[in-house]
Design a protein around this motif. Structure first.
Motif, PDB file in Angstrom:
ATOM      1  N   ILE A 146     -58.188  -2.233  49.947  1.00 41.70           N
ATOM      2  CA  ILE A 146     -58.580  -1.754  48.612  1.00 41.70           C
ATOM      3  C   ILE A 146     -57.562  -0.728  48.108  1.00 41.70           C
ATOM      4  CG2 ILE A 146     -60.334  -0.400  47.367  1.00 41.70           C
ATOM      5  CD1 ILE A 146     -62.318  -1.931  49.372  1.00 41.70           C
ATOM      6  N   PHE A 147     -57.170   0.176  49.003  1.00 41.10           N
ATOM      7  CA  PHE A 147     -56.141   1.153  48.643  1.00 41.10           C
ATOM      8  C   PHE A 147     -54.877   0.430  48.167  1.00 41.10           C
ATOM      9  CE2 PHE A 147     -52.344   3.548  49.889  1.00 41.10           C
ATOM     10  CZ  PHE A 147     -52.548   4.739  49.187  1.00 41.10           C
ATOM     11  N   ASN A 148     -54.431  -0.539  48.942  1.00 40.98           N
ATOM     12  CA  ASN A 148     -53.196  -1.247  48.595  1.00 40.98           C
ATOM     13  C   ASN A 148     -53.318  -2.048  47.301  1.00 40.98           C
ATOM     14  OD1 ASN A 148     -51.589  -0.330  50.672  1.00 40.98           O
ATOM     15  ND2 ASN A 148     -52.185  -1.983  52.075  1.00 40.98           N
ATOM     16  N   ALA A 149     -54.491  -2.582  47.049  1.00 41.29           N
ATOM     17  CA  ALA A 149     -54.684  -3.372  45.830  1.00 41.29           C
ATOM     18  C   ALA A 149     -54.461  -2.486  44.600  1.00 41.29           C
ATOM     19  CB  ALA A 149     -56.084  -3.982  45.811  1.00 41.29           C
ATOM     20  N   VAL A 150     -55.068  -1.310  44.616  1.00 36.90           N
ATOM     21  CA  VAL A 150     -54.926  -0.416  43.465  1.00 36.90           C
ATOM     22  C   VAL A 150     -53.505   0.147  43.404  1.00 36.90           C
ATOM     23  CG1 VAL A 150     -55.781   1.706  42.403  1.00 36.90           C
ATOM     24  CG2 VAL A 150     -57.394   0.050  43.357  1.00 36.90           C
ATOM     25  N   LYS A 151     -52.929   0.398  44.572  1.00 37.95           N
ATOM     26  CA  LYS A 151     -51.530   0.843  44.625  1.00 37.95           C
ATOM     27  C   LYS A 151     -50.612  -0.222  44.011  1.00 37.95           C
ATOM     28  CE  LYS A 151     -48.117   1.733  48.314  1.00 37.95           C
ATOM     29  NZ  LYS A 151     -47.491   3.054  48.298  1.00 37.95           N
ATOM     30  N   SER A 152     -50.873  -1.483  44.318  1.00 35.35           N
ATOM     31  CA  SER A 152     -50.022  -2.560  43.787  1.00 35.35           C
ATOM     32  C   SER A 152     -50.092  -2.599  42.261  1.00 35.35           C
ATOM     33  CB  SER A 152     -50.424  -3.926  44.370  1.00 35.35           C
ATOM     34  OG  SER A 152     -51.556  -4.466  43.696  1.00 35.35           O
ATOM     35  N   LEU A 153     -51.288  -2.299  41.743  1.00 37.58           N
ATOM     36  CA  LEU A 153     -51.458  -2.312  40.283  1.00 37.58           C
ATOM     37  C   LEU A 153     -50.781  -1.097  39.661  1.00 37.58           C
ATOM     38  CD1 LEU A 153     -52.824  -3.729  37.871  1.00 37.58           C
ATOM     39  CD2 LEU A 153     -54.819  -2.277  38.258  1.00 37.58           C
ATOM     40  N   LYS A 154     -50.993   0.041  40.281  1.00 39.24           N
ATOM     41  CA  LYS A 154     -50.455   1.294  39.735  1.00 39.24           C
ATOM     42  C   LYS A 154     -48.922   1.288  39.770  1.00 39.24           C
ATOM     43  CE  LYS A 154     -51.118   6.213  39.824  1.00 39.24           C
ATOM     44  NZ  LYS A 154     -51.438   7.415  40.563  1.00 39.24           N
ATOM     45  N   GLU A 155     -48.380   0.802  40.873  1.00 35.98           N
ATOM     46  CA  GLU A 155     -46.923   0.847  41.040  1.00 35.98           C
ATOM     47  C   GLU A 155     -46.264  -0.463  40.627  1.00 35.98           C
ATOM     48  OE1 GLU A 155     -46.245   2.068  45.079  1.00 35.98           O
ATOM     49  OE2 GLU A 155     -47.229   4.022  44.760  1.00 35.98           O
ATOM     50  N   ARG A 156     -47.053  -1.381  40.087  1.00 35.79           N
ATOM     51  CA  ARG A 156     -46.539  -2.696  39.661  1.00 35.79           C
ATOM     52  C   ARG A 156     -45.735  -3.333  40.786  1.00 35.79           C
ATOM     53  NH1 ARG A 156     -47.370  -2.988  34.538  1.00 35.79           N
ATOM     54  NH2 ARG A 156     -47.986  -4.999  35.270  1.00 35.79           N
ATOM     55  N   ASN A 157     -46.359  -3.365  41.951  1.00 31.21           N
ATOM     56  CA  ASN A 157     -45.697  -3.914  43.139  1.00 31.21           C
ATOM     57  C   ASN A 157     -46.277  -5.304  43.446  1.00 31.21           C
ATOM     58  OD1 ASN A 157     -44.808  -4.538  45.713  1.00 31.21           O
ATOM     59  ND2 ASN A 157     -44.943  -2.422  46.442  1.00 31.21           N
ATOM     60  N   GLU A 158     -45.601  -6.317  42.922  1.00 34.08           N
ATOM     61  CA  GLU A 158     -46.153  -7.674  43.054  1.00 34.08           C
ATOM     62  C   GLU A 158     -46.061  -8.212  44.483  1.00 34.08           C
ATOM     63  OE1 GLU A 158     -43.604  -8.500  39.934  1.00 34.08           O
ATOM     64  OE2 GLU A 158     -44.922  -7.088  38.890  1.00 34.08           O
ATOM     65  N   GLU A 159     -45.066  -7.707  45.190  1.00 31.89           N
ATOM     66  CA  GLU A 159     -44.914  -8.140  46.587  1.00 31.89           C
ATOM     67  C   GLU A 159     -46.137  -7.692  47.394  1.00 31.89           C
ATOM     68  OE1 GLU A 159     -41.656  -7.552  50.108  1.00 31.89           O
ATOM     69  OE2 GLU A 159     -41.070  -6.990  48.059  1.00 31.89           O
ATOM     70  N   LEU A 160     -46.513  -6.446  47.195  1.00 31.99           N
ATOM     71  CA  LEU A 160     -47.694  -5.908  47.885  1.00 31.99           C
ATOM     72  C   LEU A 160     -48.952  -6.689  47.471  1.00 31.99           C
ATOM     73  CD1 LEU A 160     -48.924  -3.732  49.713  1.00 31.99           C
ATOM     74  CD2 LEU A 160     -49.039  -2.208  47.727  1.00 31.99           C
ATOM     75  N   ALA A 161     -49.042  -6.992  46.173  1.00 35.56           N
ATOM     76  CA  ALA A 161     -50.203  -7.743  45.681  1.00 35.56           C
ATOM     77  C   ALA A 161     -50.281  -9.107  46.363  1.00 35.56           C
ATOM     78  CB  ALA A 161     -50.111  -7.897  44.165  1.00 35.56           C
TER      79      ALA A 161
END
Lengths: 219, 219
Positions: A29-44
């Protein structure tokens, strides 16, 4: 007697597995929101790809529970530990699904600048994570005092959700070009609100496990 | 032998209870969408008020399962019947929560004319209901052929959801005055899409109950 001990060890192992799954879901869940906030598509994409592993974890815990039930005639309190593990695994798996939903929004919005910096959404995620952590602590230590704290956190998440909802509605009304993105962010807020609801479900399950009594935390 | 028979009778009773709860939830979803379509706030309020009863039904089934597990040393196949009943009750309860979510939209939109007649949303609800009914039939008759049909229905619901989503987005962009209501209708479509997902969860649980094997229906 030694068979009994090995059974206790298996119960202990079950609880450790639930804890591991919970920690994994919290991180997701942390990473999901981080991916959105930082626009990190790889993480998503990693989150989307990792969902099968979490699904399998749930099934693993369920099979473990069924095995324990089949091998032994558990006492009432052990029965509650086992049936609670099954329920917790279901809620954790659903939370992970919402993390995937959020990661998919990151992928959907790829290349678009955000209409506003994300502030309340990460705060919602932080509180939801805290709720999962508290639940897991309550679970491991059979500590119902931690369960009651979940109600307050859930209200905080609900208040933030309402705030985000109103704000996004205003954005859409003022500038229809934001509508497409704002509806996606609206869903993200909703997913986090649901994650918090699932965390209160964990709390209810743990309360029952410890006390044998039911408690409604969704109030 | 007679104790064994009484146990079989109890298992039978458990399945009857699950069936009753399922029928109730199916009806609740129908009524929720009906309340929205016909702007019937009284019906919507009944659904909101009736949710406690469904929550208690879930707990009743869970307690029944724990009691059965405690009283007997069930065989593997009975264990699956019992653990499946627990899982089905959880999914049914979540579906009923979504019906309540929809009824709350009816209440929230009270007095406002709908921006468009509801056509696809009731179709989504119809298919979701059909999925619940098929699942319950599959459950009662241990008939996995019905389970596989759920995949096609779920895809139909997903396609309708995407259609509704695009349509509402267009409404909002063309006339920002529709935004407030359209976001509510967007959520309704999302809730129904989730109800269909829960119905595929039922299917997966029943497949496992009947065969002892896992099957992924969310594909």
């Amino acid at each position: 007697m030694s068979a009994r001990k090995s059974y206790q060890e298996q119960l202990e192992e079950l609880q450790q597995e639930v804890l591991k799954m919970g920690t994994l879901v919290e991180q997701t869940i942390f990473n999901a929101v981080k991916s959105l906030k930082e626009r990190n598509e790889e993480l998503a994409q990693q989150i989307v790809d990792g969902d099968d592993f979490i699904d399998e974890y749930q099934i693993k815990i369920e099979d473990f529970c069924v095995k324990l039930l089949a091998l032994q005639q558990p006492m009432a309190s052990d029965l509650r530990v086992i049936s609670t593990a099954m329920k917790i695994a279901v809620d954790l798996e659903r939370m992970a699904d919402h993390a995937v939903d959020i990661a998919k929004v990151t992928l959907r919005l790829a290349g678009q600048p955000l209409i506003k910096p994300l502030i309340d959404v990460p705060r919602m995620a932080e509180i939801a994570q805290k709720m999962i952590r508290e639940s897991l602590e309550a679970y491991v230590h059979h500590d119902i005092s931690r369960v009651e704290a979940l109600i307050g956190y859930d209200h905080e998440v609900d208040a933030l959700y309402n705030q985000v909802f109103r704000e996004l509605l205003t954005f859409m009304m003022e500038d229809p070009r934001t509508i497409r993105q704002a509806t996606q962010l609206l869903f993200v807020a909703r997913y986090l609100e649901r994650v918090a609801d699932h965390a209160t479900n964990l709390g209810e399950a743990i309360y029952y496990m410890v006390t044998g009594e039911r408690k409604d935390l969704n109030c």
